[in-house]
Design a protein around this motif. Structure first.
Motif, PDB file in Angstrom:
ATOM      1  N   PHE A 152       0.846  -1.188   0.000  1.00 13.53           N
ATOM      2  CA  PHE A 152       0.000   0.000   0.000  1.00 13.53           C
ATOM      3  C   PHE A 152       0.884   1.240   0.000  1.00 13.53           C
ATOM      4  CE2 PHE A 152       0.106  -1.978   4.209  1.00 13.53           C
ATOM      5  CZ  PHE A 152       0.697  -0.994   4.992  1.00 13.53           C
ATOM      6  N   GLU A 153       0.371   2.269  -0.652  1.00 13.76           N
ATOM      7  CA  GLU A 153       1.096   3.533  -0.758  1.00 13.76           C
ATOM      8  C   GLU A 153       0.925   4.389   0.478  1.00 13.76           C
ATOM      9  OE1 GLU A 153       0.991   4.834  -5.319  1.00 13.76           O
ATOM     10  OE2 GLU A 153      -0.994   4.571  -4.409  1.00 13.76           O
ATOM     11  N   GLU A 154      -0.280   4.363   1.030  1.00 18.25           N
ATOM     12  CA  GLU A 154      -0.613   5.198   2.174  1.00 18.25           C
ATOM     13  C   GLU A 154      -1.362   4.369   3.200  1.00 18.25           C
ATOM     14  OE1 GLU A 154      -1.663   9.544   0.716  1.00 18.25           O
ATOM     15  OE2 GLU A 154      -3.005   8.055  -0.193  1.00 18.25           O
ATOM     16  N   ALA A 155      -1.305   4.842   4.437  1.00 20.13           N
ATOM     17  CA  ALA A 155      -2.067   4.200   5.504  1.00 20.13           C
ATOM     18  C   ALA A 155      -2.695   5.295   6.368  1.00 20.13           C
ATOM     19  CB  ALA A 155      -1.170   3.311   6.347  1.00 20.13           C
ATOM     20  N   TYR A 156      -3.983   5.126   6.645  1.00 21.12           N
ATOM     21  CA  TYR A 156      -4.745   6.085   7.439  1.00 21.12           C
ATOM     22  C   TYR A 156      -5.355   5.397   8.644  1.00 21.12           C
ATOM     23  CZ  TYR A 156      -4.796   9.343   3.481  1.00 21.12           C
ATOM     24  OH  TYR A 156      -4.445  10.197   2.464  1.00 21.12           O
ATOM     25  N   MET A 157      -5.356   6.102   9.762  1.00 18.31           N
ATOM     26  CA  MET A 157      -6.096   5.684  10.945  1.00 18.31           C
ATOM     27  C   MET A 157      -7.327   6.561  11.025  1.00 18.31           C
ATOM     28  SD  MET A 157      -6.195   3.704  13.615  1.00 18.31           S
ATOM     29  CE  MET A 157      -7.679   3.621  14.605  1.00 18.31           C
ATOM     30  N   ILE A 158      -8.497   5.963  11.182  1.00 20.44           N
ATOM     31  CA  ILE A 158      -9.748   6.695  11.349  1.00 20.44           C
ATOM     32  C   ILE A 158     -10.238   6.413  12.760  1.00 20.44           C
ATOM     33  CG2 ILE A 158     -12.119   6.980  10.552  1.00 20.44           C
ATOM     34  CD1 ILE A 158      -9.878   5.445   8.093  1.00 20.44           C
ATOM     35  N   ASP A 159     -10.275   7.454  13.583  1.00 14.58           N
ATOM     36  CA  ASP A 159     -10.592   7.296  15.002  1.00 14.58           C
ATOM     37  C   ASP A 159     -11.364   8.522  15.468  1.00 14.58           C
ATOM     38  OD1 ASP A 159     -10.276   6.972  17.977  1.00 14.58           O
ATOM     39  OD2 ASP A 159      -8.877   5.398  17.375  1.00 14.58           O
ATOM     40  N   ASP A 160     -12.178   8.355  16.492  1.00 20.64           N
ATOM     41  CA  ASP A 160     -12.948   9.477  17.023  1.00 20.64           C
ATOM     42  C   ASP A 160     -12.271  10.158  18.212  1.00 20.64           C
ATOM     43  OD1 ASP A 160     -13.487   7.094  18.541  1.00 20.64           O
ATOM     44  OD2 ASP A 160     -15.159   8.140  19.486  1.00 20.64           O
ATOM     45  N   GLN A 161     -11.127   9.660  18.652  1.00 17.55           N
ATOM     46  CA  GLN A 161     -10.442  10.214  19.818  1.00 17.55           C
ATOM     47  C   GLN A 161      -9.172  10.953  19.400  1.00 17.55           C
ATOM     48  OE1 GLN A 161     -11.606  10.039  23.060  1.00 17.55           O
ATOM     49  NE2 GLN A 161     -13.424   9.190  22.067  1.00 17.55           N
ATOM     50  N   PRO A 162      -9.073  12.250  19.693  1.00 16.25           N
ATOM     51  CA  PRO A 162      -7.873  13.011  19.311  1.00 16.25           C
ATOM     52  C   PRO A 162      -6.562  12.399  19.814  1.00 16.25           C
ATOM     53  CG  PRO A 162      -9.615  14.518  19.953  1.00 16.25           C
ATOM     54  CD  PRO A 162     -10.107  13.121  20.280  1.00 16.25           C
ATOM     55  N   LYS A 163      -6.560  11.837  21.025  1.00 16.56           N
ATOM     56  CA  LYS A 163      -5.310  11.246  21.537  1.00 16.56           C
ATOM     57  C   LYS A 163      -4.883  10.042  20.690  1.00 16.56           C
ATOM     58  CE  LYS A 163      -7.444   8.212  24.915  1.00 16.56           C
ATOM     59  NZ  LYS A 163      -7.683   7.857  26.268  1.00 16.56           N
ATOM     60  N   ASN A 164      -5.856   9.303  20.152  1.00 13.47           N
ATOM     61  CA  ASN A 164      -5.525   8.162  19.296  1.00 13.47           C
ATOM     62  C   ASN A 164      -5.044   8.622  17.923  1.00 13.47           C
ATOM     63  OD1 ASN A 164      -6.234   6.477  21.389  1.00 13.47           O
ATOM     64  ND2 ASN A 164      -8.289   6.106  20.611  1.00 13.47           N
ATOM     65  N   GLU A 166      -3.267  11.313  17.497  1.00 10.82           N
ATOM     66  CA  GLU A 166      -1.871  11.708  17.755  1.00 10.82           C
ATOM     67  C   GLU A 166      -0.963  10.482  17.835  1.00 10.82           C
ATOM     68  OE1 GLU A 166      -0.670  14.767  17.443  1.00 10.82           O
ATOM     69  OE2 GLU A 166      -2.748  15.192  16.878  1.00 10.82           O
ATOM     70  N   GLY A 167      -1.428   9.425  18.493  1.00  9.08           N
ATOM     71  CA  GLY A 167      -0.647   8.186  18.560  1.00  9.08           C
ATOM     72  C   GLY A 167      -0.398   7.600  17.183  1.00  9.08           C
ATOM     73  N   ALA A 168      -1.399   7.647  16.327  1.00  4.24           N
ATOM     74  CA  ALA A 168      -1.257   7.133  14.960  1.00  4.24           C
ATOM     75  C   ALA A 168      -0.229   7.942  14.184  1.00  4.24           C
ATOM     76  CB  ALA A 168      -2.609   7.163  14.252  1.00  4.24           C
ATOM     77  N   LYS A 169      -0.284   9.249  14.336  1.00  5.86           N
ATOM     78  CA  LYS A 169       0.679  10.109  13.641  1.00  5.86           C
ATOM     79  C   LYS A 169       2.105   9.824  14.117  1.00  5.86           C
ATOM     80  CE  LYS A 169      -2.476  13.909  12.631  1.00  5.86           C
ATOM     81  NZ  LYS A 169      -2.840  15.306  12.975  1.00  5.86           N
ATOM     82  N   LYS A 170       2.283   9.594  15.415  1.00  9.03           N
ATOM     83  CA  LYS A 170       3.611   9.268  15.943  1.00  9.03           C
ATOM     84  C   LYS A 170       4.139   7.957  15.360  1.00  9.03           C
ATOM     85  CE  LYS A 170       3.136  11.732  20.286  1.00  9.03           C
ATOM     86  NZ  LYS A 170       2.897  11.632  21.733  1.00  9.03           N
ATOM     87  N   ALA A 171       3.224   7.076  14.978  1.00  9.01           N
ATOM     88  CA  ALA A 171       3.610   5.791  14.382  1.00  9.01           C
ATOM     89  C   ALA A 171       3.801   5.891  12.869  1.00  9.01           C
ATOM     90  CB  ALA A 171       2.565   4.731  14.714  1.00  9.01           C
ATOM     91  N   GLY A 172       3.606   7.089  12.317  1.00 13.08           N
ATOM     92  CA  GLY A 172       3.843   7.294  10.890  1.00 13.08           C
ATOM     93  C   GLY A 172       2.625   7.165   9.996  1.00 13.08           C
ATOM     94  N   LEU A 173       1.456   7.061  10.574  1.00 12.59           N
ATOM     95  CA  LEU A 173       0.233   6.987   9.774  1.00 12.59           C
ATOM     96  C   LEU A 173      -0.323   8.381   9.530  1.00 12.59           C
ATOM     97  CD1 LEU A 173       0.143   4.172  11.558  1.00 12.59           C
ATOM     98  CD2 LEU A 173      -2.140   4.089  10.648  1.00 12.59           C
ATOM     99  N   LYS A 174      -1.075   8.505   8.463  1.00 11.35           N
ATOM    100  CA  LYS A 174      -1.923   9.669   8.290  1.00 11.35           C
ATOM    101  C   LYS A 174      -3.144   9.379   9.144  1.00 11.35           C
ATOM    102  CE  LYS A 174      -0.168  10.636   3.739  1.00 11.35           C
ATOM    103  NZ  LYS A 174      -0.454  10.825   2.318  1.00 11.35           N
ATOM    104  N   ALA A 175      -3.843  10.412   9.554  1.00  9.78           N
ATOM    105  CA  ALA A 175      -4.952  10.167  10.472  1.00  9.78           C
ATOM    106  C   ALA A 175      -6.116  11.102  10.179  1.00  9.78           C
ATOM    107  CB  ALA A 175      -4.485  10.351  11.912  1.00  9.78           C
ATOM    108  N   ILE A 176      -7.305  10.565  10.385  1.00  7.13           N
ATOM    109  CA  ILE A 176      -8.536  11.313  10.198  1.00  7.13           C
ATOM    110  C   ILE A 176      -9.335  11.228  11.487  1.00  7.13           C
ATOM    111  CG2 ILE A 176     -10.707  11.430   8.934  1.00  7.13           C
ATOM    112  CD1 ILE A 176      -9.212  10.098   6.580  1.00  7.13           C
ATOM    113  N   LEU A 177      -9.655  12.393  12.036  1.00  5.89           N
ATOM    114  CA  LEU A 177     -10.530  12.431  13.196  1.00  5.89           C
ATOM    115  C   LEU A 177     -11.961  12.236  12.685  1.00  5.89           C
ATOM    116  CD1 LEU A 177     -10.809  12.834  16.255  1.00  5.89           C
ATOM    117  CD2 LEU A 177     -11.071  15.287  15.794  1.00  5.89           C
TER     118      LEU A 177
END
Length: 189
Positions: A152-164, A166-177
């Protein structure tokens, strides 16, 4: 190449359950303390869902069957988003992963009306891994497991919690609240 979409469960694919129960019985601050008291150890694999419900009934001096009924009354799946995932799975443009903090037995019970494996290529649950969001290691594990199903070219985390997020971004994922189905469906359709 595809995109890996990693979805949180509660608050995204299903309604929140434990927060609703405790808010029904306690003021907000006390409700969240009690929810964390029971469910954080469960998320880490210390207690099963059944054991937690038994402890809640005992500690709140409630009938255990009534506690179970109330929890079940909050089970509600996000059918439009799950339907979108099921239609897109296997088409080659997306890989799907479920990543949830949860105790043993909770996902099976909440998603009992569907075969969850029809929706997700990979399922990563905190109680099994002894890792809890927002620890970056659990997101990295989801990425690693997602690679079993293709590049895969990209990976996104979709979560409703802002702290999660941030954790996803620290792991190198793009993230969508997550702010509703359209925050996902419109973006990835």
């Amino acid at each position: 190449m595809s995109t890996l979409l990693i979805f949180d469960s509660f608050g995204v694919l299903a309604d929140e359950i434990a927060p609703r129960f405790f808010r029904n019985h306690f003021p907000e601050e006390e409700a969240m303390k009690r929810k964390n008291h029971y469910f954080q150890p469960g998320d880490a694999g210390v207690y099963t869902y059944k054991e937690i419900l038994t402890m809640i009934a005992r500690d709140l001096e409630m009938d255990e069957a009534e506690v179970k009924r109330e929890f079940r009354s909050y089970y509600c799946l996000n059918a439009p988003l799950l339907d979108w995932i099921k239609r897109r799975k296997g088409q080659g443009d997306y890989l799907f992963c479920l990543l949830s903090n949860c105790c043993e037995g909770l996902i099976d019970e909440v998603y009992s009306s569907i075969n969850i494996h029809d929706y997700f290529d990979e399922i990563v649950l905190s109680y099994k891994e002894k890792l809890i969001k927002p620890e970056p290691a659990i997101y990295k594990l989801a990425l690693e497991r997602g690679r079993k199903y293709g590049q895969f070219e990209e990976a996104y985390m979709i979560d409703d919690q802002p702290k999660n997020i941030e954790g996803a971004k620290k792991a190198g994922l793009k993230a969508i609240l997550f702010s509703g189905d359209e925050s996902v469906i419109e973006r990835f359709s």
